[in-house]
Design a protein around this motif. Structure first.
Motif, PDB file in Angstrom:
ATOM      1  N   ALA A 430      42.760 -26.126   2.925  1.00  0.00           N
ATOM      2  CA  ALA A 430      43.835 -26.927   2.779  1.00  0.00           C
ATOM      3  C   ALA A 430      45.428 -26.321   2.431  1.00  0.00           C
ATOM      4  O   ALA A 430      45.917 -27.523   3.436  1.00  0.00           O
ATOM      5  N   THR A 431      45.385 -25.645   1.892  1.00  0.00           N
ATOM      6  CA  THR A 431      47.040 -25.054   1.788  1.00  0.00           C
ATOM      7  C   THR A 431      47.718 -24.599   2.980  1.00  0.00           C
ATOM      8  O   THR A 431      48.335 -25.237   3.758  1.00  0.00           O
ATOM      9  N   PHE A 432      46.727 -23.903   3.935  1.00  0.00           N
ATOM     10  CA  PHE A 432      46.712 -23.524   5.362  1.00  0.00           C
ATOM     11  C   PHE A 432      47.613 -25.190   6.345  1.00  0.00           C
ATOM     12  O   PHE A 432      48.190 -25.455   6.969  1.00  0.00           O
ATOM     13  N   ASP A 433      46.928 -26.214   5.305  1.00  0.00           N
ATOM     14  CA  ASP A 433      46.693 -27.277   6.485  1.00  0.00           C
ATOM     15  C   ASP A 433      47.490 -27.892   6.106  1.00  0.00           C
ATOM     16  O   ASP A 433      48.490 -28.737   6.919  1.00  0.00           O
ATOM     17  N   SER A 434      48.238 -27.596   4.928  1.00  0.00           N
ATOM     18  CA  SER A 434      49.294 -28.251   4.195  1.00  0.00           C
ATOM     19  C   SER A 434      50.685 -27.767   4.155  1.00  0.00           C
ATOM     20  O   SER A 434      51.762 -28.521   3.860  1.00  0.00           O
ATOM     21  N   MET A 448      41.747 -14.352  17.197  1.00  0.00           N
ATOM     22  CA  MET A 448      42.288 -15.822  16.427  1.00  0.00           C
ATOM     23  C   MET A 448      40.614 -15.560  15.501  1.00  0.00           C
ATOM     24  O   MET A 448      39.913 -16.088  15.893  1.00  0.00           O
ATOM     25  N   GLN A 449      41.442 -15.959  14.070  1.00  0.00           N
ATOM     26  CA  GLN A 449      40.250 -15.813  13.165  1.00  0.00           C
ATOM     27  C   GLN A 449      40.400 -17.105  12.403  1.00  0.00           C
ATOM     28  O   GLN A 449      39.438 -18.417  11.960  1.00  0.00           O
ATOM     29  N   LEU A 450      41.698 -17.295  12.190  1.00  0.00           N
ATOM     30  CA  LEU A 450      41.837 -19.373  10.978  1.00  0.00           C
ATOM     31  C   LEU A 450      43.029 -19.312  11.772  1.00  0.00           C
ATOM     32  O   LEU A 450      44.245 -18.233  12.791  1.00  0.00           O
ATOM     33  N   TRP A 451      43.722 -20.491  11.231  1.00  0.00           N
ATOM     34  CA  TRP A 451      45.096 -21.389  11.816  1.00  0.00           C
ATOM     35  C   TRP A 451      44.587 -22.048  11.350  1.00  0.00           C
ATOM     36  O   TRP A 451      44.277 -22.732  10.730  1.00  0.00           O
ATOM     37  N   ASN A 452      46.422 -22.694  11.004  1.00  0.00           N
ATOM     38  CA  ASN A 452      46.350 -24.961  10.150  1.00  0.00           C
ATOM     39  C   ASN A 452      46.872 -25.506  11.653  1.00  0.00           C
ATOM     40  O   ASN A 452      46.798 -25.448  12.668  1.00  0.00           O
ATOM     41  N   ARG A 453      46.459 -26.531  11.535  1.00  0.00           N
ATOM     42  CA  ARG A 453      47.113 -27.533  12.261  1.00  0.00           C
ATOM     43  C   ARG A 453      48.361 -27.545  12.901  1.00  0.00           C
ATOM     44  O   ARG A 453      48.941 -28.369  14.166  1.00  0.00           O
ATOM     45  N   ARG A 454      48.706 -27.041  12.269  1.00  0.00           N
ATOM     46  CA  ARG A 454      51.090 -26.918  12.524  1.00  0.00           C
ATOM     47  C   ARG A 454      50.999 -26.147  13.361  1.00  0.00           C
ATOM     48  O   ARG A 454      51.585 -25.874  14.248  1.00  0.00           O
ATOM     49  N   PHE A 455      49.973 -24.945  13.631  1.00  0.00           N
ATOM     50  CA  PHE A 455      50.478 -23.852  14.775  1.00  0.00           C
ATOM     51  C   PHE A 455      49.850 -24.356  16.052  1.00  0.00           C
ATOM     52  O   PHE A 455      50.610 -24.321  16.847  1.00  0.00           O
ATOM     53  N   GLY A 456      48.552 -25.791  16.161  1.00  0.00           N
ATOM     54  CA  GLY A 456      48.848 -26.239  17.017  1.00  0.00           C
ATOM     55  C   GLY A 456      49.498 -27.138  17.642  1.00  0.00           C
ATOM     56  O   GLY A 456      49.920 -27.099  18.779  1.00  0.00           O
ATOM     57  N   ASP A 457      50.007 -27.474  16.461  1.00  0.00           N
ATOM     58  CA  ASP A 457      50.791 -28.882  17.092  1.00  0.00           C
ATOM     59  C   ASP A 457      52.313 -28.316  17.438  1.00  0.00           C
ATOM     60  O   ASP A 457      53.304 -28.375  18.246  1.00  0.00           O
ATOM     61  N   ILE A 458      52.885 -27.165  16.826  1.00  0.00           N
ATOM     62  CA  ILE A 458      54.049 -26.264  17.097  1.00  0.00           C
ATOM     63  C   ILE A 458      54.642 -25.696  19.076  1.00  0.00           C
ATOM     64  O   ILE A 458      55.135 -25.010  19.162  1.00  0.00           O
ATOM     65  N   TRP A 459      52.505 -25.090  19.259  1.00  0.00           N
ATOM     66  CA  TRP A 459      52.832 -24.378  20.317  1.00  0.00           C
ATOM     67  C   TRP A 459      52.073 -25.853  21.357  1.00  0.00           C
ATOM     68  O   TRP A 459      52.290 -25.385  22.805  1.00  0.00           O
TER      69      TRP A 459
END
Length: 782
Positions: A430-434, A448-459
């Motif tokens: 939840a912290t990653f995503d926020s 890749m093991q973990l990522w947040n939604r911001r990572f996909g959005d920014i790239w």
């Protein structure tokens, strides 16, 4: 004719004699008849006895005629007894005696008839399994005429079979005895036999070797004992006790076997009145193994006591044989459980009373199910949840000896940690995503093991692509299309590789085709993975450019300020010096004598010039100190004399204001290395500020003291004091108010300048003030 008396007498005597003779004859005849009847009865009895006798006689006369009972004919398988001896063998060969046996019998009978020598032989009639024993001798003359022989036939068929069996058993016994003797002789353990007198009669080779003798005969002759005295009793005496009690005696003793002291198990076995047998088994290795096992068991139990996991052992009788301390604490076993070990069922009852077993509806049935663990072939693993929230993992392992080992592990803390870990993982996700920052975690293999939604959005990466946990090369392939300079994808890959493999933190910056600026960094994580952080710094970049332009402007302004301070001394002091000089000339009458009013004006001008010079000098020193341009020329100064001189300069002002100043210190304070002029100005400003704030009759104390490192100067007064806000403003420099004019201050610029001058010497100024009590200034100098 009449008879005479004499004739009558004679006639009577004759009749009496005749009567007596008749009676005598009658008595004799009766006796003879009785004897005849008795003889016939005896003859019948003897005949019957002969028929039932196991021996049958055969009378062979000199002419080889034979006489005998018919019973003998039935023994020989003949219908009737023939007249001659040679006819006992039939020509048909189906019954009677064989030719060879017949010849031997004829020869033996003739020899007996001639020499009166007895004979014995055994014959078996043809076609019969009957065995007949023959004993021949010369016939008594009363029985038969001279030259006759009497042959007795005995039927010993059963005796012969029994004899054969006994002979076979005897042979078997001899063979068994020989084998037993060979086995005893070849036995690796010492064995011996004692006679009724308890002396050695037989020993084997192992016994001989154990006592170091030459042979068994020497051992028996010298009565060499293998077993030494035990409690004052010899081996022979203990063997005698076994014989008297008719019970075997077994004991474990120490004996010298060869050249070594060994532990042996000695057994004495009574053999009735024949004697006592004995043997000794070397159990030294067994004892060593037993000692090693006991040591291992003790070490194992001590090790189990150090474990945090509870371990208990139940024997084949389902009684508690061992339990370590964690097990006793987990199940609340009583302190006497080691002395009076409970059974398995009793253990469950104790645990239930203490609330250390799960709550079940039918406890007796549940207890029986657990008792069945002893007869099970497989281990049992169960999770017990207790009433107090404790979670136990109970493992029951059946043992080959019929016992049971129970391992109880308290899983409460691991389960709580697992729940906490799950919560932390969810919190992390939840912290990653926020976060506004885009994050991605890569494994050492690049996946890749973990990522947040911001990572996909920014790239600009699609969600389904990230769900496949792609490798870094595929991610870079997607990212390269968004870069203004596609070659920069290598820098991102190097950062990830450095964080995962080289365990180093690196970073960089890239520009996208849409004009955005991204700053990225690779951070090595403790678990071996690498964290790639990406932040959109487009706005920060723009602000940085603006700030850089402003910084350039500020640097230019600072340069102007520096040049202003360099010229200010000349620009300010030269006109004031000229004004003061001209005023002094006018006051001295160079331009003519002035009126009294003019003298007052000239004196006011000179005082104002002097005060303005001091203010300008203070402002210049304060400004130079703030920019680090204040010149400090240090020298070694006697602190007490220096402070005394500073106080003396203000003696008139103190007396005019009716104040009291107390200077405390001694020459032991020593010297300090300072700029005498600048430090004097700092102390003077502090004293001036205290004098100005004091009412009439006030008191000022100046105390000097030496510390471990440096000196301390304390200036305190009992004036009206200041509020915290006033004290803060007193230490500030110039402050421009809302109208563009300097803000209200107390004490002017003396205290800020004093602080700057003291800090320029590496010291420290501390002010403490309380309204209505006074103010204290503490100066610490190195």
């Amino acid at each position: 004719m009449e008879l005479t008396p004499t004739a009558l007498v004679l006639l009577g005597l004759m009749l009496a004699a005749w009567t007596f003779g008749a009676g005598w004859l009658a008595l004799g005849a009766s006796k003879t008849a009785r004897q005849a009847r008795a003889s016939r009865s005896n003859a019948r009895r003897l005949a019957r006895m002969m028929e039932d006798s196991p021996a049958v006689p055969l009378l062979v006369r000199a002419d080889m005629k034979i006489e005998g009972p018919d019973k003998l004919a039935s023994w020989l398988g003949l219908d009737s007894l023939p007249g001659y001896l040679s006819e006992l063998s039939e020509a048909t060969g189906e019954s009677g005696l064989g030719e060879f046996e017949m010849g031997e019998l004829t020869e033996a009978v003739r020899r007996t008839q001639k020499t009166a020598a007895p004979f014995r032989m055994v014959v078996t009639p043809r076609g019969s399994e009957r065995s007949l024993a023959l004993r021949g001798q010369v016939a008594d003359p009363v029985v038969a005429p001279p030259g006759a022989a009497l042959v007795w036939f005995f039927d010993f068929s059963e005796s012969h079979v029994e004899l054969t069996r006994l002979r076979e058993e005897t042979q078997h016994a001899r063979d068994d005895f020989a084998a037993l003797v060979g086995l005893i002789e070849a036995a690796p353990m010492p064995m011996w036999f004692r006679g009724p007198d308890m002396k050695l009669r037989l020993v084997n080779s192992a016994y001989v070797k154990a006592v170091g003798a030459d042979n068994a005969d020497a051992v028996v002759e010298k009565q060499v004992e293998l077993i030494e005295r035990v409690d004052g009793l010899t081996a022979a005496q203990i063997a005698a006790q076994a014989r008297d009690k008719d019970l075997p005696i077994e004991r474990i003793v120490q004996a010298t076997v060869g050249s070594q002291r060994r532990t042996v198990r000695v057994s004495d076995l009574p053999l009735g009145q024949e004697g006592v047998a004995g043997y000794a088994i070397d159990i030294e290795e067994m004892e060593e193994q037993s000692r090693a096992f006991r040591a291992f068991r003790e070490a194992q139990r001590q090790m189990l006591d150090q474990l945090s996991i509870g371990v208990a052992q139940f024997d084949s009788e389902q009684r508690l044989s061992f339990s370590n301390q964690p097990f006793q604490r987990q199940f609340s076993l009583p302190a006497n459980s080691a002395v009076d070990p409970p059974s398995f069922e009793r253990f469950l009852d104790i645990a239930r009373d203490a609330g250390r077993v799960p709550e079940v509806r039918d406890f007796p049935a549940w207890r029986r199910e657990l008792v069945d663990w002893f007869a099970s072939d497989a281990s049992h693993d169960e999770a017990w949840t207790l009433s107090d929230g404790t979670h136990l993992r109970v493992v029951a392992q059946p043992m080959p000896d019929g016992g049971l080992v129970i391992i109880a592990e308290d899983r409460s803390e691991p389960l709580a940690l697992s729940a906490m870990r799950d919560t932390l993982l969810r919190t992390r996700a939840a912290t990653f995503d926020s976060l506004f920052e885009s994050l991605a975690v890569f494994a050492p293999d690049g996946r890749m093991q973990l990522w947040n939604r911001r990572f996909g959005d920014i790239w600009g990466l699609p969600e389904h692509f990230l769900d496949e946990h792609p490798r870094i090369d595929k991610v870079l392939e997607k990212i390269s299309r968004q870069l203004a300079r596609p070659g920069q994808w290598k820098a991102i890959g190097d950062v990830v590789r450095s964080a995962t493999l080289d365990r180093q933190q690196r970073g960089g910056q890239v520009t996208l085709t849409d004009g955005r600026t991204l700053e990225f960094a690779g951070v090595p994580l403790p678990d071996g993975n690498g964290l790639l952080t990406v932040l959109d710094v487009t706005d920060s970049k723009k602000a940085e450019d603006v700030l850089r332009e402003r910084a350039s402007a500020l640097e230019e302004a600072d340069a102007v300020k520096t040049r202003f301070l360099a010229n200010m001394s000349y620009e300010f002091r030269t006109p004031l010096t000229s004004i003061g000089g001209f005023a002094e000339l006018l006051q001295g009458g160079v331009a003519g004598k002035l009126t009294s009013k003019g003298q007052e004006y000239i004196a006011a001008i000179i005082a104002s010039v002097e005060r303005l010079s001091q203010q300008i000098e203070t402002v210049l020193d304060l400004t130079q100190s703030e920019v680090g341009l204040l010149p400090i020329a240090t020298e070694e100064v006697d602190l007490l004399a220096f402070v005394t001189s500073v106080v003396r300069e203000r003696e008139d002002v103190i007396e005019d204001n009716d104040l009291t100043l107390n200077l405390r210190g001694n020459k032991g304070i020593g010297t300090v290395v300072v700029d005498k002029r600048q430090l004097g100005r700092a102390l003077g400003n502090i004293l001036d500020n205290a004098i100005a704030a004091m009412p009439e009759g006030g008191r000022i104390v100046v105390a000097l003291s030496r510390m471990k490192q440096g000196v301390r100067i304390v200036i305190s007064d009992n004036g009206p004091g200041m509020k915290p806000s006033e004290l803060a403003r007193a230490l500030e420099g110039y402050r421009i108010g809302t109208g563009g004019m300097p803000g209200a201050r107390r004490g002017g610029l003396g205290l800020p300048l004093a602080r700057q001058l003291i800090e320029a010497h590496g010291g420290k100024l501390e002010l403490q003030s309380e309204q209505g009590v006074g103010t204290t200034a503490t100066i610490l100098l190195p």
